[in-house]
Structure formats: C-alpha cells, structure tokens
Design an enzyme around this catalytic site. Structure first.
Site, PDB file in Angstrom:
ATOM      1  N   ASP A   9       7.794  -0.010  -8.552  1.00 47.39           N
ATOM      2  CA  ASP A   9       8.241  -1.281  -8.247  1.00 47.39           C
ATOM      3  C   ASP A   9       6.944  -2.328  -7.976  1.00 47.39           C
ATOM      4  O   ASP A   9       6.045  -1.464  -7.121  1.00 47.39           O
ATOM      5  CB  ASP A   9       9.207  -1.633  -7.484  1.00 47.39           C
ATOM      6  CG  ASP A   9       9.723  -3.202  -7.254  1.00 47.39           C
ATOM      7  OD1 ASP A   9       9.898  -4.020  -8.303  1.00 47.39           O
ATOM      8  OD2 ASP A   9       9.554  -3.535  -5.995  1.00 47.39           O
ATOM      9  N   ALA A  10       6.962  -3.477  -8.127  1.00 44.94           N
ATOM     10  CA  ALA A  10       5.668  -4.284  -7.697  1.00 44.94           C
ATOM     11  C   ALA A  10       5.852  -4.880  -6.723  1.00 44.94           C
ATOM     12  O   ALA A  10       5.214  -4.616  -5.267  1.00 44.94           O
ATOM     13  CB  ALA A  10       5.147  -5.175  -8.665  1.00 44.94           C
ATOM     14  N   TYR A  11       6.742  -5.871  -6.416  1.00 44.94           N
ATOM     15  CA  TYR A  11       6.809  -6.869  -5.138  1.00 44.94           C
ATOM     16  C   TYR A  11       7.860  -6.244  -4.030  1.00 44.94           C
ATOM     17  O   TYR A  11       8.752  -6.032  -4.251  1.00 44.94           O
ATOM     18  CB  TYR A  11       7.447  -8.278  -5.444  1.00 44.94           C
ATOM     19  CG  TYR A  11       6.594  -8.867  -6.700  1.00 44.94           C
ATOM     20  CD1 TYR A  11       5.286  -9.564  -6.320  1.00 44.94           C
ATOM     21  CD2 TYR A  11       6.857  -8.877  -8.105  1.00 44.94           C
ATOM     22  CE1 TYR A  11       4.465  -9.920  -7.295  1.00 44.94           C
ATOM     23  CE2 TYR A  11       6.089  -9.598  -9.006  1.00 44.94           C
ATOM     24  CZ  TYR A  11       4.765 -10.133  -8.620  1.00 44.94           C
ATOM     25  OH  TYR A  11       3.988 -10.548  -9.416  1.00 44.94           O
ATOM     26  N   ARG A  45      12.072 -14.840  -0.598  1.00 45.33           N
ATOM     27  CA  ARG A  45      12.115 -13.554  -1.159  1.00 45.33           C
ATOM     28  C   ARG A  45      13.749 -13.270  -1.674  1.00 45.33           C
ATOM     29  O   ARG A  45      14.122 -13.085  -2.655  1.00 45.33           O
ATOM     30  CB  ARG A  45      11.611 -12.315  -0.376  1.00 45.33           C
ATOM     31  CG  ARG A  45      12.145 -10.965  -0.716  1.00 45.33           C
ATOM     32  CD  ARG A  45      11.303 -10.817  -2.301  1.00 45.33           C
ATOM     33  NE  ARG A  45      11.436  -9.421  -2.760  1.00 45.33           N
ATOM     34  CZ  ARG A  45      11.169  -9.092  -4.064  1.00 45.33           C
ATOM     35  NH1 ARG A  45      10.997  -9.854  -5.056  1.00 45.33           N
ATOM     36  NH2 ARG A  45      11.497  -7.872  -4.402  1.00 45.33           N
ATOM     37  N   SER A 121       8.434  -3.963 -13.176  1.00 46.99           N
ATOM     38  CA  SER A 121       8.941  -4.983 -12.633  1.00 46.99           C
ATOM     39  C   SER A 121       9.643  -6.135 -13.079  1.00 46.99           C
ATOM     40  O   SER A 121       9.380  -6.290 -14.392  1.00 46.99           O
ATOM     41  CB  SER A 121       7.506  -5.667 -11.777  1.00 46.99           C
ATOM     42  OG  SER A 121       7.577  -6.610 -10.946  1.00 46.99           O
ATOM     43  N   ASN A 122      10.372  -6.821 -12.428  1.00 45.10           N
ATOM     44  CA  ASN A 122      10.858  -8.007 -13.013  1.00 45.10           C
ATOM     45  C   ASN A 122       9.803  -9.316 -13.014  1.00 45.10           C
ATOM     46  O   ASN A 122      10.040 -10.194 -13.658  1.00 45.10           O
ATOM     47  CB  ASN A 122      11.840  -8.511 -11.859  1.00 45.10           C
ATOM     48  CG  ASN A 122      13.295  -8.094 -11.900  1.00 45.10           C
ATOM     49  OD1 ASN A 122      13.508  -7.590 -12.800  1.00 45.10           O
ATOM     50  ND2 ASN A 122      14.015  -8.013 -10.664  1.00 45.10           N
TER      51      ASN A 122
END
Length: 227
Positions: A9-11, A45, A121-122
């Site tokens: 995942d990224a964030y 977030r 990622s989203n």
C-alpha cells in the site's frame, strides 16, 4: 508456497500522510495550522478513507485526487482554516509526501533478492507517480497498480485481483504490506499473506481476514523474506 511478490500500500505505508500538514505548519504565516496540525492530518486522512468507502457504496466514483481535495476542504472548514493559499500549499505537499526513512533500503533489499515489488493503492496514477518520483524509489518497483483501473476502491476484491493479473502469482505467493487495519483485513480475506505495519499500536480490526505478521515499521520486511 514461497513468496515471490511483495506488494505495498502507498499512503500511510510507504508515504507518511502526516508530512504535508507537518511541513506546512512549520512555514511562516501558518501559525494557526501549527496549533492543530496533528488533528488536521488525522481528520484529513480519516475523511479521505471514509469518502472512498462511501463513494464505492453509493456507486458514484471520483478518483482519489478528487476525494483527497474534498476531504481537505471538509477538514479545513471544520477547523476554521478555509483559505485558498493554505489549501493549495497542503495539496502541493501531498503530491510529494515524505517516504518513511526505511523505505528505500527495504525495497532495494527485496529487489536485490529477486522478488517482485509493486504498489497497490487507491491513489490515482498521477498522484502515485508524483510520490514515487519525489521519493526516488521508482527504480526498486516493478509496477504501480492503481485502483483507478477498476473505478472502485479497496477493500473491494477487484482491486486485489490486479496483483495476480499483473504478476501471475497465486494469492499465497504474495506478501501484502499495509499500515491500514481495514486493508490488512481485506487483503487477508482475499488470500494474501499480510504484514500489517501497526505504527500506532492499534488493535486488530474485527473483520474477516487477519494479518500473519504485525510489525512496528517496515525494517523487518526483508528479514521476513529471508533477505
């Protein structure tokens, strides 16, 4: 089965989602932000993630950059900080979020060992490309997979389907790494081997699917892979 592919995942996992508000808060003229930036980062977030779920349920898609802006607008208004200058500065910083310090070395170790590495990622493709470029980690990633290809968001199974489609790996050949408890649950329920990076010491989510590994940060990932 043997793990062949490490997906991140990224964030919140590779990139520190609090860094935009933290950096802006230290700049001249942003004294009001300095008084509440941790809450701004948290609310931004939370609203961002909630909007992905709500738009998926409502079948009213917008890409992640649109959602990120909507979430920021709500947060700034809620804290009495609405204003175009601060808004644009925060959005600019969000496109080049700081990577966590252990990220480059960790990814390089996995690539050197011959493992596939990628982001799932989203985030919209342009956001992810900007963050990866800013962090200088593009050379240690085989691909950047975006939920925008499916026009819905994690934890929908269609998003996790992107990984076996791209790499030809069975789910139990994939180590999926995320800092989000809901994402860890979704990926585990899908069949991935999940490492949850639990930076805040939160309880495991009461959802189908549980992580195999619970880590404080990303430094232990190469050791999990025997690197």
């Amino acid at each position: 089965m043997t793990i062949t592919t490490c997906i991140f995942d990224a964030y919140g996992t590779l990139f520190d989602v609090t860094s935009a508000a933290r950096i802006a808060a230290a700049e001249p003229g942003n004294e009001a932000l300095a008084e509440c930036w941790p809450r701004i980062a948290q609310d931004w977030r939370l609203r961002q993630v909630q909007y992905t779920w709500l738009r998926t349920i409502m079948q009213d898609h917008a890409d992640f950059w649109h959602i990120t802006q909507d979430a920021l607008d709500w947060t700034l208004e809620a804290h009495g900080l609405a204003g175009s200058v601060l808004r644009e500065r925060l959005l600019s910083l969000y496109r080049k979020l700081d990577a966590y310090p252990e990220v480059p070395q960790m990814l390089a170790a996995l690539k050197s060992a011959g493992l596939n590495t990628a982001i799932l990622s989203n985030g919209s493709p342009d956001m992810l490309e900007a963050a990866v470029g800013s962090a200088g980690i593009g050379n240690v990633l085989d691909d950047i997979l975006s939920a925008e290809a499916c026009r819905i968001f994690k934890p929908a199974r269609a998003i996790y389907d992107l990984v076996p489609a791209r790499f030809g790996a069975a789910p139990d050949e994939v180590l999926f790494v995320t800092s989000n408890g809901w994402d860890a649950a979704g990926a585990a329920a899908y069949g991935f081997v999940v490492a949850w990076v639990n930076r805040d010491g939160d309880p495991v989510e009461r959802l189908p699917g549980r992580p195999v590994h619970v880590l404080a940060d990303l430094t232990e990932i190469p050791a999990l892979m025997g690197v």
